[in-house]
Design an enzyme around this catalytic site. Structure first.
Site, short mmCIF file in Angstrom:
data_model
loop_
_atom_site.label_atom_id
_atom_site.label_comp_id
_atom_site.label_asym_id
_atom_site.label_seq_id
_atom_site.Cartn_x
_atom_site.Cartn_y
_atom_site.Cartn_z
CB SER A 171 -0.94 -0.01 1.20
OG SER A 171 -0.38 0.76 2.25
CE LYS A 172 -2.53 6.41 -2.72
NZ LYS A 172 -2.85 7.71 -3.24
NE ARG A 173 -2.83 3.66 4.16
CZ ARG A 173 -3.57 3.79 3.03
NH1 ARG A 173 -3.68 4.97 2.46
NH2 ARG A 173 -4.18 2.77 2.50
CG ASP A 174 3.66 -1.44 3.07
OD1 ASP A 174 4.36 -1.67 4.07
OD2 ASP A 174 2.81 -2.21 2.59
CB SER B 30 5.22 1.40 -1.16
OG SER B 30 4.55 2.44 -0.50
#
Ligand code: GLU
Ligand code: ZN
Length: 493
Positions: free
Chosen positions: A260-263, A266
């Site tokens: 996810s974007k929040r990872d 990433s």
């Protein structure tokens, strides 16, 4: 490889947060597709959500695109026939289209309140029926409208989905069919008149004459809606054709969960800070859903462009493998011309990454050691620890290394002998330094590996590092001997 109809693709991120690797992969596939077909890449900024979009994020997006080496044919800073390319500057266009959709009966005002919608959704769920919008306001009469407004109700604008099955051939997934009960009428304008993604994205794709939409699988559910909207736009003379769609597979991270974007894993900034080369990162990201050939993982971006076909993209989820990403990056580091390598290391040779005083850094010393480091780095940031012994006044002793090298045998005797032999060695060749340490080891019954460990720790602070004798030659005789003296003192204490 020019096509009959010129290819026009778009990359259209929303400026919310930091750019992430999923976004980079989407940009890469669009860019490669455009270049492969000698088409046009439109870069559009989807910034209609004032609450979430930021100027900082917009600047980061542009900076990321440039760092990655992507160019675009239309978009911010380059302009183009469909300017402006920031949706926040195109608001009147969307109002105009929404009005045409209303006038043509393709859209209608919906007065349902959030509570009413939720109640009906819940009832549908209980009855085991699809729970999308039920079409209640499709046929609101002028009288009802007046009554609702007198009540103080506001309305959103909804697009009327045709009551028919929608089928299209996805470039990645093949034929897909959506039943009307699962794709219901959807909002295109908020109650305050602000247009939603559901409207602005396909309207701009239509106006900008996009021929192929390549985007993440997470957007697949919006595709039947957009196809229906496209049909309306064609009837209204606003769109020319329905574009082809290709949905790129999910990228899975740790534990086989969607990245996810929040990872943190990433975030593109993280890769930049760690010193991934753009060419290494892009090489790796291209393998998330695509492959170059059965037996070749390492290739240049030009080689990728020459081979890239959207039909070769695999629909199965791709797994993000950091180890492989690093290995590919290491390969690209090794391929750099040494001067280029030296220049790219520069950010990690000064504050805040470098622990030494700036005045103690010596470029010619670095240029001498660089070729020995180049073949050993996975990411450029590793350069700092590999060369710090050359620029720090004293090596920083890694405690585990110290114990490992000095904790057994007789390091004092070995270092004393090695120091004496190094003092009379020929300092213009690493071979001679090696012979000195080899001979010292022999006197104490130690093989080269065991004999050089204390010397390495005394001079560099660690048990592992760049080739020792080349390192010592560059460090120089005086500093090498002084460091051995200091280590002997420390051992005596
Ligand atoms: N702005 C949308 C996003 O970033 C674009 C989606 C699309 O490619 O259609 O998710
Ligand atoms: Zn309604």
């Amino acid at each position: 490889m020019a096509n009959a109809t010129p290819v026009r693709v778009r990359f259209c991120p929303s400026p919310t947060g930091n750019p992430h690797v999923g976004l980079v992969r989407t940009a890469l596939f669009n860019w490669a597709f455009a270049r492969h077909h000698e088409g046009t890449l439109v870069f559009r900024i989807e910034d209609t959500d004032a609450a979430r979009d930021s100027e900082e994020s917009y600047n980061q997006l542009l900076d990321a695109m440039r760092w990655l080496g992507f160019d675009w044919d239309e978009g911010p800073e380059v302009g183009g026939p469909h300017a402006p390319y920031r949706q926040s500057q195109r608001m009147d266009i969307y109002q105009d289209v929404a009005q045409k959709l209303l006038d043509g009966g393709y859209a209608y005002h919906c007065y349902c309140t959030a509570e009413e919608l939720e109640e009906r959704r819940e009832a549908a769920r209980k009855a085991g029926k699809p729970s999308g919008y039920d079409g209640k306001c499709r046929a609101v009469t002028a009288e009802q409208k007046a009554a609702y407004e007198a009540e103080g109700r506001t309305s959103i604008v909804r697009f009327r989905m045709p009551d028919e099955t929608i089928t299209f051939t996805d470039l990645v997934r093949g034929e897909l069919t959506f039943q009307p009960e699962n794709v219901t009428d959807y909002g295109i304008l908020r109650a305050n008149g602000a247009p939603l993604y559901t409207l602005v994205n396909p309207v701009d794709d239509a106006l900008m004459e996009i021929t192929h939409i390549l985007r993440g699988e997470d957007l697949l559910s919006s595709t039947p809606r957009q196809i229906a909207l496209y049909k309306a736009l064609i009837e209204l003379g606003i769109a020319k054709q329905i574009p082809a769609f290709g949905h790129l597979p999910y990228v899975m991270g740790e534990g086989n969960k969607k990245l996810s974007k929040r990872d943190p894993q990433s975030s593109l900034n993280l890769y930049r800070e760690r010193g991934f080369l753009p060419e290494g990162l892009l090489n790796y990201l291209s393998l998330l859903g695509w492959s170059f050939s059965e037996d070749q993982d390492i290739f240049s971006i030009d080689e990728m462009v020459a081979k890239f076909e959207i039909e070769d993209v695999n629909a199965n989820p791709a797994r993000f493998d950091l180890k492989k990403c690093e290995a590919i990056n290491a390969d690209h580091i090794r391929q750099l011309d040494v001067k280029d390598f030296t220049e790219r290391c520069a950010p990690w040779l000064r504050a805040p990454f470098a622990p030494w005083d700036e005045a103690d850094f010596d470029q010619s010393v670095f240029d001498a050691i660089a070729p020995h480091a180049q073949s050993r780095l996975k990411v450029l940031s590793e350069i700092t620890d590999n060369v710090d012994f050359l620029f720090l006044k004293e090596p920083v002793f890694d405690e585990a290394s110290w114990t490992k090298a000095m904790g057994k045998g007789d390091p004092v005797a070995l270092l004393t002998t090695a120091r004496a032999k190094l003092e009379t060695a020929d300092w213009s060749s690493p071979e001679s330094l090696k012979e000195a340490v080899l001979a010292a080891g022999e006197e104490h019954g130690l093989k080269l590996g065991k004999a050089q460990a204390p010397v390495r720790v005394a001079t560099t602070g660690r048990t592992v590092g760049l080739p020792l004798f080349e390192s010592l030659e560059i460090l120089g005789k005086d500093r090498t001997l002084a460091r051995i003296d200091a280590a002997l003192k420390k051992l005596a204490a």
